[in-house]
Enzyme design. Structure first.
Site, PDB file in Angstrom:
ATOM      1  N   TYR A  25      42.221  42.753  45.461  1.00  0.00           N
ATOM      2  CA  TYR A  25      42.602  43.860  44.632  1.00  0.00           C
ATOM      3  C   TYR A  25      42.538  45.209  45.371  1.00  0.00           C
ATOM      4  O   TYR A  25      43.516  46.017  45.249  1.00  0.00           O
ATOM      5  CB  TYR A  25      41.109  44.068  43.850  1.00  0.00           C
ATOM      6  CG  TYR A  25      41.072  45.276  42.886  1.00  0.00           C
ATOM      7  CD1 TYR A  25      41.987  45.741  41.854  1.00  0.00           C
ATOM      8  CD2 TYR A  25      40.048  46.157  43.251  1.00  0.00           C
ATOM      9  CE1 TYR A  25      41.753  46.573  40.895  1.00  0.00           C
ATOM     10  CE2 TYR A  25      39.976  47.447  42.602  1.00  0.00           C
ATOM     11  CZ  TYR A  25      40.785  47.742  41.609  1.00  0.00           C
ATOM     12  OH  TYR A  25      40.586  48.798  40.718  1.00  0.00           O
TER      13      TYR A  25
HETATM   14  N1  LIG Z   1      36.496  51.132  35.893  1.00  0.00           N
HETATM   15  C1  LIG Z   1      36.327  51.208  37.171  1.00  0.00           C
HETATM   16  O1  LIG Z   1      35.092  51.305  37.744  1.00  0.00           O
HETATM   17  C2  LIG Z   1      37.625  51.641  38.013  1.00  0.00           C
HETATM   18  C3  LIG Z   1      37.296  51.710  39.747  1.00  0.00           C
HETATM   19  C4  LIG Z   1      38.186  51.927  40.455  1.00  0.00           C
HETATM   20  C5  LIG Z   1      39.675  51.926  39.995  1.00  0.00           C
HETATM   21  N2  LIG Z   1      39.704  51.489  38.508  1.00  0.00           N
HETATM   22  C6  LIG Z   1      41.307  51.478  38.024  1.00  0.00           C
HETATM   23  O2  LIG Z   1      41.434  52.378  37.092  1.00  0.00           O
HETATM   24  C7  LIG Z   1      42.589  51.690  36.001  1.00  0.00           C
HETATM   25  C8  LIG Z   1      41.778  51.775  34.729  1.00  0.00           C
HETATM   26  O3  LIG Z   1      40.591  50.827  34.878  1.00  0.00           O
HETATM   27  P1  LIG Z   1      39.872  50.332  33.590  1.00  0.00           P
HETATM   28  O4  LIG Z   1      38.402  50.108  33.941  1.00  0.00           O
HETATM   29  O5  LIG Z   1      40.148  50.999  32.387  1.00  0.00           O
HETATM   30  O6  LIG Z   1      40.475  48.909  33.165  1.00  0.00           O
HETATM   31  P2  LIG Z   1      40.789  48.241  31.920  1.00  0.00           P
HETATM   32  O7  LIG Z   1      41.183  46.916  32.438  1.00  0.00           O
HETATM   33  O8  LIG Z   1      39.885  48.392  30.810  1.00  0.00           O
HETATM   34  O9  LIG Z   1      42.155  49.050  31.591  1.00  0.00           O
HETATM   35  C9  LIG Z   1      43.332  48.737  32.256  1.00  0.00           C
HETATM   36  C10 LIG Z   1      44.399  48.293  31.019  1.00  0.00           C
HETATM   37  O10 LIG Z   1      45.670  48.008  31.591  1.00  0.00           O
HETATM   38  C11 LIG Z   1      46.038  46.882  30.831  1.00  0.00           C
HETATM   39  N3  LIG Z   1      47.234  46.357  31.591  1.00  0.00           N
HETATM   40  C12 LIG Z   1      47.190  45.374  32.555  1.00  0.00           C
HETATM   41  N4  LIG Z   1      48.033  45.006  33.166  1.00  0.00           N
HETATM   42  C13 LIG Z   1      49.198  45.670  32.409  1.00  0.00           C
HETATM   43  C14 LIG Z   1      50.546  45.365  32.441  1.00  0.00           C
HETATM   44  N5  LIG Z   1      51.146  44.677  33.396  1.00  0.00           N
HETATM   45  N6  LIG Z   1      51.381  46.078  31.612  1.00  0.00           N
HETATM   46  C15 LIG Z   1      50.692  46.734  30.377  1.00  0.00           C
HETATM   47  N7  LIG Z   1      49.248  46.804  30.463  1.00  0.00           N
HETATM   48  C16 LIG Z   1      48.719  46.260  31.421  1.00  0.00           C
HETATM   49  C17 LIG Z   1      44.957  45.963  30.438  1.00  0.00           C
HETATM   50  O11 LIG Z   1      45.304  45.139  29.207  1.00  0.00           O
HETATM   51  C18 LIG Z   1      44.108  47.058  30.361  1.00  0.00           C
HETATM   52  O12 LIG Z   1      43.763  47.434  28.859  1.00  0.00           O
HETATM   53  C19 LIG Z   1      42.684  50.621  36.641  1.00  0.00           C
HETATM   54  O13 LIG Z   1      43.930  50.946  37.367  1.00  0.00           O
HETATM   55  C20 LIG Z   1      41.929  50.120  37.572  1.00  0.00           C
HETATM   56  O14 LIG Z   1      42.502  49.496  38.645  1.00  0.00           O
HETATM   57  C21 LIG Z   1      38.909  51.496  37.605  1.00  0.00           C
END
Ligand SMILES: NC(=O)c1ccc[n+]([C@@H]2O[C@H](COP(=O)([O-])OP(=O)(O)OC[C@H]3O[C@@H](n4cnc5c(N)ncnc54)[C@H](O)[C@@H]3O)[C@@H](O)[C@H]2O)c1
Ligand SMILES: *[C@@H]1O[C@H](CO)[C@@H](O)[C@H](O)[C@H]1NC(C)=O
Length: 478
Positions: free
Chosen positions: A270
């Site tokens: 990741y």
């Molecule tokens: N929540 C955290 O603690 C955290 C920490 C660091 C980074 N991030 C990053 O922040 C972003 C949002 O994270 P989150 O916690 O809301 O995660 P999440 O999984 O709730 O949201 C990501 C969304 O993207 C959608 N998705 C995934 N692949 C896709 C694709 N190929 N096409 C279209 N949609 C797609 C999923 O269905 C999901 O609803 C992500 O990029 C994640 O890597 C989150």
């Protein structure tokens, strides 16, 4: 998108009515012909023909629209589409890309204030994406969401977030994949987005050992898809803000983490895909003059959160009386969702324009930025569990183990001085306060009236579907 379906359906009903009237007139005309003179018969036929012509001239769009609506679904090009999850409410407008689709998307994208942004939010049915979409819409910006609603975690939670966006704010979330280049091209052709907030990704540190290709598909190939569409098919190019991750600091020993610390030792696939994303961002900024801002989030938590993350799965386990496994010595810079959403909006507001590949030299290079968005105060995971126990009024069955070296790093701590300097980012929510908001939502959403007896069927059912993910329940740093 349900509005689009309802809209088209309503027009379909209207389409039926004149047709019925025509039929009645036609049969009426026959009776008339039998009863009256030859001349009167001819006049009636003429009048009927005139009516038919009038109708066809007046409603050609309705005829063609109802046709493409019914024939649209098989043409979907999303690789992860699972029709079993799709209800009538959620289908239709997204796979239908005709005039009604464009109108609906443009309406959603139109700002309601002077100088408002028009933002494409990818991952809008996700945790951070839904909150950012609400925050943008609340201040008058136009928002179009996009999400593939994949089943990495409970799809009904994603659907609920998406329904809420539409019903309370009129924000459309398209059911589509960021790897669908044709759709992105269509979208950028239909709407002059000023900004893209790219949050769609395969999240989670542990799950990468089970499904490595999902990370490559969404976080590398999908990221390239978004950059390509923005660079080549949008005129003018939008500015892009996207989610990287604190996990890029990997096995870095130096704390607190600053943006200029080394990020070349990822501890998980990741993290490696997010690091790759930062390198890809550099290339697209350099070649195409795209304005790109990467945000390194630190363990974001809060209401409508992600069920795969530790605070969420622990809350569920505490309520249902299941044991939890936690790592001794793990500490996290837990960051409340409202603070992160404010940071995202600050980054969008200060993004600076894309310059395009040609004008790049005249107006100077397009901005390429990267910021930490953390809370700046790490808390032990054992303390996080203690707060949850107090809020839920129930003790956890804890099993404390030492951390295995398969993804999670033991300690995260953000230095946010750059975000503070450039867009006034200042996290204000302590873990105690933030978890209280989370638990309030959690209890309400899963209808947990009597937590101590652990009697909620809804929650127990939700817990069962994620049993197979037990091994990743501790993933706290995604
Ligand atoms: N929540 C955290 O603690 C955290 C920490 C660091 C980074 N991030 C990053 O922040 C972003 C949002 O994270 P989150 O916690 O809301 O995660 P999440 O999984 O709730 O949201 C990501 C969304 O993207 C959608 N998705 C995934 N692949 C896709 C694709 N190929 N096409 C279209 N949609 C797609 C999923 O269905 C999901 O609803 C992500 O990029 C994640 O890597 C989150
Ligand atoms: C945080 O980062 C800034 C800018 O890089 C630096 O000047 C400051 O010393 C850092 N703070 C700490 C506590 O390391």
């Amino acid at each position: 998108m349900p509005a689009g379906v309802v809209d088209a359906a309503a027009k379909g009903v209207r389409l039926d009515r004149p047709a019925t009237i025509l039929l009645r007139r036609a049969s009426g005309a026959k009776q008339l012909a039998a009863a009256s003179s030859h001349l009167l018969f001819r006049a009636t036929i003429l009048a009927t023909l005139a009516l038919v012509v009038l109708f066809a001239v007046h409603y050609p769009s309705l005829l063609s629209r109802s046709f493409s609506l019914s024939s649209s679904s098989p043409s979907s090009s999303s690789p992860h589409r699972r029709s079993s999850h799709r209800s009538l409410l959620d289908s239709g407008a997204t796979t239908y890309r005709g005039a009604a689709w464009e109108r609906e998307v443009r309406r959603s994208a139109t700002p309601r204030r002077n100088g408002g942004l028009s933002v494409l939010v990818t991952g809008a049915a996700g945790f951070v994406g839904a909150h950012c979409s609400v925050a943008l819409h609340a201040r008058g910006d136009g928002v179009v969401g996009l999400d593939n609603f994949n089943a990495y975690y409970d799809v009904s939670l994603k659907r609920a977030r998406s329904r809420l966006l539409l019903s309370s704010r009129g924000v459309v979330v398209l059911d589509a994949d960021i790897n669908d280049g044709a759709l992105l091209e269509r979208l950028f052709a239909a709407v002059p987005f000023t900004h893209v907030l790219h949050l769609a990704a395969q999240a989670g540190v542990r799950y990468a050992m089970k499904a490595p290709q999902a990370y490559v598909a969404s976080n590398v190939a999908g990221l390239v898809g978004v950059f390509e569409a923005a660079a080549r098919h949008a005129d003018p190019q939008p500015a892009i803000v996207w989610a990287s991750s604190s996990s890029v600091y990997g096995l870095n020993g130096e704390t607190p983490f600053s943006e200029d610390h080394r990020t070349d030792r990822p501890a998980s696939l990741y993290a490696a895909t997010k690091k790759a994303g930062e390198a890809i961002a550099h290339a697209y900024n350099h070649i195409y003059g795209l304005s790109i801002t990467g945000l390194r989030f630190f363990t974001v938590y809060g209401p409508w959160g992600r069920p795969d993350m530790a605070y969420f799965s622990f809350a569920r386990a505490i309520v249902s009386g299941e044991p939890i496994t936690l790592f001794a010595d793990a500490r996290r810079d837990f960051t409340y969702i409202d603070d992160v959403a404010r940071g995202c909006l600050g980054a969008l507001d200060t993004a600076g324009k894309s310059t395009g590949s040609k004008s790049g030299k005249k107006s100077g290079p397009a901005p390429l930025r990267v910021y930490n968005l953390g809370n700046t105060s790490p808390v032990a995971v054992t303390r996080m569990v203690a707060i949850l126990e107090k809020l839920l009024g129930k003790k956890a069955h804890k099993r404390v183990v030492t951390m295995p070296s398969n993804g999670d790093v033991p300690f995260t701590h953000a230095n946010v001085s750059h975000a503070a300097r450039d867009f006034g980012y200042r996290p204000t929510t302590s873990l105690d306060v933030g978890l209280r908001h989370f638990v309030e939502w959690f209890v309400k959403y899963y209808k947990l009236d009597d937590i101590k007896s652990g009697s909620s069927n809804v929650l127990l059912a939700a817990g069962k579907t994620t049993k197979r993910k037990k091994s990743m329940a501790m993933s706290a740093a995604s």
